[in-house]
Write a protein that holds these residues in place. Structure first.
Motif, short mmCIF file in Angstrom:
data_model
loop_
_atom_site.label_atom_id
_atom_site.label_comp_id
_atom_site.label_asym_id
_atom_site.label_seq_id
_atom_site.Cartn_x
_atom_site.Cartn_y
_atom_site.Cartn_z
N ALA A 9 0.83 -1.22 0.00
CA ALA A 9 0.00 0.00 0.00
C ALA A 9 0.86 1.26 0.00
O ALA A 9 1.82 1.37 0.75
CB ALA A 9 -0.92 0.00 1.22
N CYS A 11 -0.04 3.99 1.09
CA CYS A 11 -0.39 4.80 2.25
C CYS A 11 0.29 4.31 3.53
O CYS A 11 0.07 4.89 4.60
CB CYS A 11 -1.90 4.82 2.45
N PHE A 19 -7.54 9.25 5.52
CA PHE A 19 -8.43 8.30 4.86
C PHE A 19 -9.76 8.12 5.60
O PHE A 19 -10.69 7.52 5.07
CB PHE A 19 -7.72 6.96 4.70
N ILE A 35 -1.80 10.16 -3.20
CA ILE A 35 -1.29 8.91 -2.61
C ILE A 35 -1.93 7.70 -3.29
O ILE A 35 -1.25 6.78 -3.73
CB ILE A 35 -1.56 8.88 -1.09
N CYS A 36 -3.24 7.70 -3.38
CA CYS A 36 -3.95 6.54 -3.94
C CYS A 36 -3.76 6.44 -5.46
O CYS A 36 -3.76 5.34 -6.00
CB CYS A 36 -5.43 6.62 -3.61
N CYS A 39 -0.94 4.26 -6.23
CA CYS A 39 -0.91 2.99 -5.49
C CYS A 39 -1.17 1.82 -6.44
O CYS A 39 -2.13 1.83 -7.22
CB CYS A 39 -1.98 3.02 -4.40
N SER A 42 -4.66 -0.39 -5.50
CA SER A 42 -5.92 0.33 -5.25
C SER A 42 -7.14 -0.55 -5.53
O SER A 42 -8.15 -0.46 -4.81
CB SER A 42 -5.98 1.63 -6.04
N CYS A 45 -7.58 -2.83 -2.61
CA CYS A 45 -8.02 -2.03 -1.47
C CYS A 45 -9.52 -1.75 -1.56
O CYS A 45 -10.27 -1.98 -0.60
CB CYS A 45 -7.24 -0.72 -1.45
N GLY A 62 -9.27 2.56 -1.84
CA GLY A 62 -9.01 2.56 -3.28
C GLY A 62 -9.10 3.95 -3.88
O GLY A 62 -9.34 4.11 -5.07
S1 SF4 Z 1 -5.59 2.73 -2.67
FE1 SF4 Z 1 -5.90 1.90 -0.59
S2 SF4 Z 1 -3.97 0.89 -0.13
FE2 SF4 Z 1 -3.59 2.26 -1.83
S3 SF4 Z 1 -2.87 4.16 -0.93
FE3 SF4 Z 1 -5.09 4.35 -1.20
S4 SF4 Z 1 -5.99 3.70 0.74
FE4 SF4 Z 1 -3.85 2.98 0.70
#
Ligand code: SF4
Length: 79
Positions: A9, A11, A19, A35-36, A39, A42, A45, A62
């Motif tokens: 992740a 995050c 979040f 951030i997401c 990722c 995602s 997530c 996500g």
């Molecule tokens: S998609 Fe989910 S795992 Fe990825 S950074 Fe965002 S909250 Fe975190």
């Protein structure tokens, strides 16, 4: 349901308040989007949150808010 994706992740180490905001400040959403948006897990997530309802009905998963995930499920016919 495996949660191995969590180790990848983007995050990890960030403030959880981002979040699970107590308000919808635009700057929070922009930071979360950054951030997401980068990722690699995602989809996992978001799927984890969707499969874990109502336990994980709140917060951003996500990269999507509660309302955004609900609309996506309705669009896909999985609501
Ligand atoms: S998609 Fe989910 S795992 Fe990825 S950074 Fe965002 S909250 Fe975190």
């Amino acid at each position: 349901m495996t949660t191995e994706w969590r180790s990848k992740a983007n995050c990890l180490g960030t403030d959880p308040e981002l979040f699970f905001p107590t308000d919808s400040r635009a700057e929070n959403r922009l930071e979360v989007a950054d951030i997401c948006g980068n990722c690699t897990v995602s989809a996992e997530c978001r799927g984890f949150a969707d499969q874990s309802q109502p336990t994980r009905a709140h917060g951003i998963w996500g990269g999507l808010s509660v309302e955004e995930r609900k609309r996506l499920r309705e669009t896909k016919g999985t609501a």
